[in-house]
Design an enzyme around this catalytic site. Structure first.
Site, short mmCIF file in Angstrom:
data_model
loop_
_atom_site.label_atom_id
_atom_site.label_comp_id
_atom_site.label_asym_id
_atom_site.label_seq_id
_atom_site.Cartn_x
_atom_site.Cartn_y
_atom_site.Cartn_z
N HIS A 53 -0.53 4.16 0.32
CA HIS A 53 0.05 4.54 1.60
C HIS A 53 -0.99 4.70 2.70
O HIS A 53 -2.03 5.33 2.48
CB HIS A 53 0.83 5.86 1.45
CG HIS A 53 1.88 5.79 0.39
ND1 HIS A 53 1.65 6.20 -0.92
CD2 HIS A 53 3.15 5.34 0.43
CE1 HIS A 53 2.75 6.00 -1.63
NE2 HIS A 53 3.68 5.48 -0.84
N ASP B 242 -3.85 7.25 0.29
CA ASP B 242 -3.87 7.22 -1.17
C ASP B 242 -3.83 5.75 -1.62
O ASP B 242 -3.93 4.85 -0.77
CB ASP B 242 -2.73 8.08 -1.75
CG ASP B 242 -1.34 7.50 -1.51
OD1 ASP B 242 -1.22 6.35 -1.06
OD2 ASP B 242 -0.35 8.21 -1.78
N SER C 293 8.97 5.21 -0.63
CA SER C 293 7.98 6.26 -0.40
C SER C 293 7.30 6.17 0.96
O SER C 293 6.76 7.17 1.45
CB SER C 293 6.90 6.23 -1.49
OG SER C 293 6.21 4.99 -1.47
#
Length: 362
Positions: A330, A327, A37
């Site tokens: 990240h 978040d 991700s």
């Protein structure tokens, strides 16, 4: 006009021509991205998985101000690298827009939730494991050959820059996912790190077989310092020792493996990126980098905004540039900018055996 002035003008024109040519050459370099991700630019939007960033407020600071599938408030790591090398951003390989001459730009094969191991991220269901990302890379090469011919396709792949980002999920979404996991019953942390490295070596060797010759390999970041782990495991906001220690065992083993692999290949194909230290720089001294906090996520809920997903129902900070984390897992776009700066010009403690500026000269 004096002869010295004529010479000066001529030299200036030569310099401008060289700079322009260099930028064109760099812009022409394809870029391929593999991993999780941290580098997924939207492949998971096309997959049956819960590991997605396709709803607001993701993308709030992207030029379109809409979610793109990037786990970021704006641009992600591959985007910022593309900007620095003068290239268009790589499209997700699963995007229907990736056709024709756009294939020459490269492609992003990354998929949020995956790890080095195939059992990592099992809870996310339909994600692209590494063997699947490589299968798509082979498919890409066939499509590129059909577009520009086999010889040019091979040249594009061999001359490309490649980014590989793996490892974090093997800890946070596997070994440490539950208090007692299948992998933690099987291995101690040092044993697990050695096992991951042995499997990672196979992945990198396969990437070389598929034509990659300039590969950035990021180590894991400071896993114990991300807001999600602070929320679940930290008492007073201190980084979680078990996860920090795991990263500090894994990363030096990765560097040594890369040295060994390069030695075996007889060329510095793989470059280790010290993502741990790059992140720790702004985590330990956020104010020096212009952040108000490196503990609280901009978007989230609960302690440190580290619980649950980033959604429209989450707390959302008004200024993302003042938060090191976007978040629970990240970094923010601005934080990634500092990481990219170190990737391009970092010293040997950050980039082994060379930084990206040096790699691009090869």
């Amino acid at each position: 006009m004096s002869s010295s002035r004529v010479i000066l003008i001529a030299l200036t024109m030569v310099v401008v021509t060289l700079v322009t040519t260099t930028k064109r050459a760099e812009g022409a370099r394809a870029f391929f991205v593999f991993g999780d991700s941290l580098v997924d630019s939207g492949n998971n939007n096309y997959l049956p998985t819960t590991a997605r960033a396709d709803s607001p407020p993701y993308g709030i600071d992207y030029p379109t101000h809409r979610p793109t599938g990037r786990f970021s408030n704006g641009f992600n790591l591959p985007d910022l690298i593309s900007q620095h090398i003068g290239s268009q951003p790589t499209l997700p390989y699963l995007s229907p827009e990736l056709t024709g001459q756009r294939l020459l730009i490269g492609a992003n094969f990354a998929s949020a939730g995956i790890g080095i191991l195939n059992d990592t991220g099992f809870q996310f269901v339909g994600i692209l494991r590494m063997f699947q990302q490589f299968a798509l890379f082979q498919q890409y090469q066939a499509r590129l050959s059909a577009e520009v011919g086999e010889a040019r396709a091979k040249s594009v792949v061999n001359g490309a820059l490649v980014l590989m980002t793996l490892g974090g999920n093997d800890f946070v979404n596997n070994y440490f996912l539950t208090p007692v996991s299948a992998r933690s019953r099987q291995f101690t942390v040092p044993q697990y790190c050695r096992y991951l490295i042995s499997e990672y070596r196979k992945i990198l060797a396969r990437l070389y077989e598929l034509g990659a010759r300039r590969v950035l390999v990021t180590g894991t970041g400071p896993l114990g310092c991300v807001p999600a782990e602070l929320a679940m495991r930290s008492r007073n906001g201190e980084c979680v020792p078990e996860l920090q220690q795991a990263a500090q065992i894994f990363n030096p083993l990765l560097v040594q493996m890369i040295r060994d692999l390069n030695s075996q290949l007889g060329s510095d194909v793989f470059v280790a990126v010290n993502a741990f230290q790059m992140n720790m720089n702004f985590i330990t001294d956020p104010q020096r980098f212009g952040f108000v906090t490196s503990k609280i996520a901009c978007c989230g809920q609960g302690r440190f905004n580290g619980l649950g997903l980033c959604t429209v129902a989450s707390n959302l900070c008004p200024n993302r540039d003042t938060y090191a984390f976007w978040d629970p897992f990240h970094p923010s776009e601005r934080a990634l900018g500092f990481i990219v700066r170190d990737i391009f010009s970092g010293t040997s403690d950050m980039m082994t055996p060379m930084n990206l500026n040096s790699l691009l000269l090869q």
